[in-house]
Design an enzyme around this catalytic site. Structure first.
Site, short mmCIF file in Angstrom:
data_model
loop_
_atom_site.label_atom_id
_atom_site.label_comp_id
_atom_site.label_asym_id
_atom_site.label_seq_id
_atom_site.Cartn_x
_atom_site.Cartn_y
_atom_site.Cartn_z
N GLU A 1 0.85 -1.19 0.00
CA GLU A 1 0.00 0.00 0.00
C GLU A 1 0.89 1.24 0.00
OE1 GLU A 1 -3.07 -0.19 3.00
OE2 GLU A 1 -3.95 -1.98 2.09
N HIS B 1 -9.51 9.60 2.88
CA HIS B 1 -9.11 8.52 1.96
C HIS B 1 -9.36 9.03 0.55
CE1 HIS B 1 -8.69 4.69 -0.02
NE2 HIS B 1 -8.31 4.15 1.12
N ARG C 1 -1.10 9.44 1.07
CA ARG C 1 -2.55 9.51 0.96
C ARG C 1 -3.07 10.94 0.85
NH1 ARG C 1 -5.98 5.47 4.74
NH2 ARG C 1 -5.08 3.96 3.32
N HIS D 1 -11.88 9.36 6.56
CA HIS D 1 -11.65 7.93 6.76
C HIS D 1 -11.09 7.64 8.14
CE1 HIS D 1 -10.85 3.87 5.42
NE2 HIS D 1 -9.56 3.98 5.65
N ARG E 1 -1.78 9.09 9.13
CA ARG E 1 -1.60 7.66 9.43
C ARG E 1 -1.14 6.91 8.19
NH1 ARG E 1 -5.06 3.33 8.63
NH2 ARG E 1 -6.44 4.86 7.66
C1 SIN Z 1 -7.59 0.90 2.46
O1 SIN Z 1 -7.83 -0.29 2.36
O2 SIN Z 1 -7.32 1.62 1.52
C2 SIN Z 1 -7.67 1.51 3.80
C3 SIN Z 1 -6.59 1.01 4.61
C4 SIN Z 1 -6.44 1.96 5.75
O3 SIN Z 1 -7.01 3.02 5.75
O4 SIN Z 1 -5.66 1.63 6.64
#
Ligand code: SIN
Length: 504
Positions: A114, A230, A276, A335, A370
């Site tokens: 990620e 998000h 993000r 989010h 985060r």
């Molecule tokens: C996601 O799956 O994009 C969210 C993961 C997260 O916010 O920790």
């Protein structure tokens, strides 16, 4: 007359991963959940999974470095070291409870990549079903523990405090009736603030109530201005908005505008895997310019989409979108709240008898932003620590000084507030918008008094106004530069707002 109950163990407000992990660690606990277990908490909706240094080429130190880099100067390195060191065992403990993490043929965890992670380290379940599967395992363990009592449809209406300020229990509304619950400790695990905003990926009832009632009790609140958006909620007019997990971008999905242009290269060299907040602002900018924003998984996943990401696929299908062939319209959505009740490494808040864990807490691990998939991890690691510490709390405090429930905010007013928060305390903020928003709160307060959601909104706005810089999830278009890294700590008794509520 209000019923009175004495409970010999921690009372836990909230039943997401932090609350239930705390209950299991405490051994004996009373859990108050506003909804049936595993519904209505953000943990159960998490898609990505749990980040931890589980791969042979990964280490807690590398995970810590990524967490601190994402946190944009405001992480507490001790808290991060603890999180990342205890992380792998926390994942294994959940697996031992029955959480069916995806495994490779030899038994190793399947790990996703990620954004802003240097390694693929997100342990997942069924592609995008981590939260629901982990919560199912934890709920089963709680249900099988006779010393853990669970009351569903129970909502905190005030923290009970004796004349020294010690928290001595909670005034709860259970099935519509007020119950005075006395205990030696209370663990707040009430989640974040998404429901204070018009566009959120979190359950609607998670709207800063825990933050507000704790602030009103005089606990120290840290970094409330840091709200994470998000980048890719699915824009199909649903409230809350379904999430299109970041793992889709980890698998190579591309962000495009209406013209089909892959626009992220214009905003950051890491493109779709940029931090993000950068991706959220890029999508916000494309949409504001009328170009629209879409996630294109047609090449990266194509026919594999339904079994790789079943939850996202189902959400798309519900709106008539086939992500195997079509682009998914996306919008930034609230989010996660990095700020919260300030705690030490055992979840202890500034008021004796009070603990906090999970999203409503500010342990220092999340900083100003985060790192993806660190939230379930924080809930598990710090939930357990808070549960152990609260169970060992020996002092029984005095009589509560007030048994008055705090006021509620009518639904129609909340809807007005949510729109205003998204407009003026959203992805991009400035003094004019924040000041306008504050005036709106000023106008609501005489009518509704110290409602926890209004108090939580004010905390966010006040701190966002005071932070005349841009950092992590907080972006001020009138102060785009980053200044010295200083955390915000605020207690209502020392803030202007205390004057407003003193008469209550
Ligand atoms: C996601 O799956 O994009 C969210 C993961 C997260 O916010 O920790």
């Amino acid at each position: 007359m209000t019923e009175r109950v004495n409970f010999d163990g921690p009372v836990i407000l909230g039943a997401g991963l932090a609350g239930l992990t705390a209950a299991l660690a405490a051994g004996k606990a009373l859990v108050l959940s506003p909804t049936p277990l595993a519904t209505g908490c953000s943990s159960a909706w998490a898609q990505g999974g749990m980040a931890a240094a589980l791969a042979a080429d990964d280490t807690p130190a590398l995970h810590a470095a990524d967490t601190i880099a994402a946190g944009a100067g405001l992480c507490d390195p001790n808290a991060v070291a603890l999180l990342t060191t205890e992380g792998p065992q926390a994942v294994r403990d959940l697996a031992a409870l029955g959480a069916p993490f995806d495994r490779k043929a030899g038994g190793d965890f399947v790990l996703s990549l990620e954004a802003a992670h240097a390694k693929a380290r997100v342990a997942r379940v069924g592609g995008d079903g981590a939260g629901a599967a982990i919560m199912a395992a934890v709920v089963a363990a709680v249900r099988a523990t006779p010393t853990i009592e669970v009351r569903e449809t129970a909502r905190a209406r005030r923290l009970l405090q004796d004349k020294t300020g010690r928290v001595v229990g909670v005034l709860a509304e259970i099935d519509g009736a007020l119950v005075e619950i006395r205990s030696h400790s209370v663990i707040l695990a009430t989640g974040g603030v998404g429901g204070l905003y018009a566009v959120t990926t979190t359950p609607a009832q998670v709207r800063g109530e825990g933050l507000g009632l704790t602030a009103l009790a005089g606990a120290t609140i840290a970094d409330p201005e840091f709200v994470q958006f998000h980048p890719t909620a699915i824009d199909i007019g649903r409230d809350p908005a379904p999430l299109a997990t970041e793992a889709l971008r980890g698998e190579g999905s591309i962000l495009r505008n209406t013209d089909g242009k892959a626009f992220m290269a214009d905003y950051h060299p890491a493109k779709e895997l940029a931090p993000r907040d950068v991706v959220a602002r890029a999508i916000h900018a494309e949409r504001a310019a009328g170009r629209g924003a879409f996630l294109d998984a047609t090449t990266a996943l194509g026919a594999h989409f339904p079994h790789e990401f079943p939850a996202v696929f189902e959400a798309c299908q519900s709106a008539g979108i086939d992500p195997r062939r079509e682009m998914i319209p996306v919008v930034p959505a609230v989010h996660y709240h990095m700020g919260g009740v300030a705690t030490d490494l055992d979840g202890r808040a500034s008021l004796p008898g009070l603990y906090a864990a999970g999203e409503c807490a500010s342990t220092g691990v999340q900083g100003a932003n985060r790192l993806a998939s660190n939230s379930l991890l924080e809930a598990a690691v710090f939930g357990a620590r808070a549960g152990h510490a609260a169970a060992a709390e020996g002092v029984q405090g005095g009589e509560p000084v007030s048994l008055e429930p705090l006021p509620d905010l009518p639904v129609a007013t909340l809807q007005v507030l949510r729109k205003a928060m998204s407009r003026d305390a959203g992805v991009i903020r400035d003094e004019a918008g924040l000041t306008r928003l504050l005036a709106q709160i000023d106008a609501l307060e005489p009518a509704y008094g110290p409602c926890p959601p209004l108090v939580a909104a004010r905390l966010i706005i006040d701190a966002a106004l005071a932070r005349r810089e841009s950092r992590g999830g907080h972006y001020r278009s009138d102060f785009p530069a980053t200044a010295q890294p200083v955390r915000t700590f605020v207690t209502l008794t020392s803030a202007d707002a205390a004057v407003r509520y003193a008469a209550e």
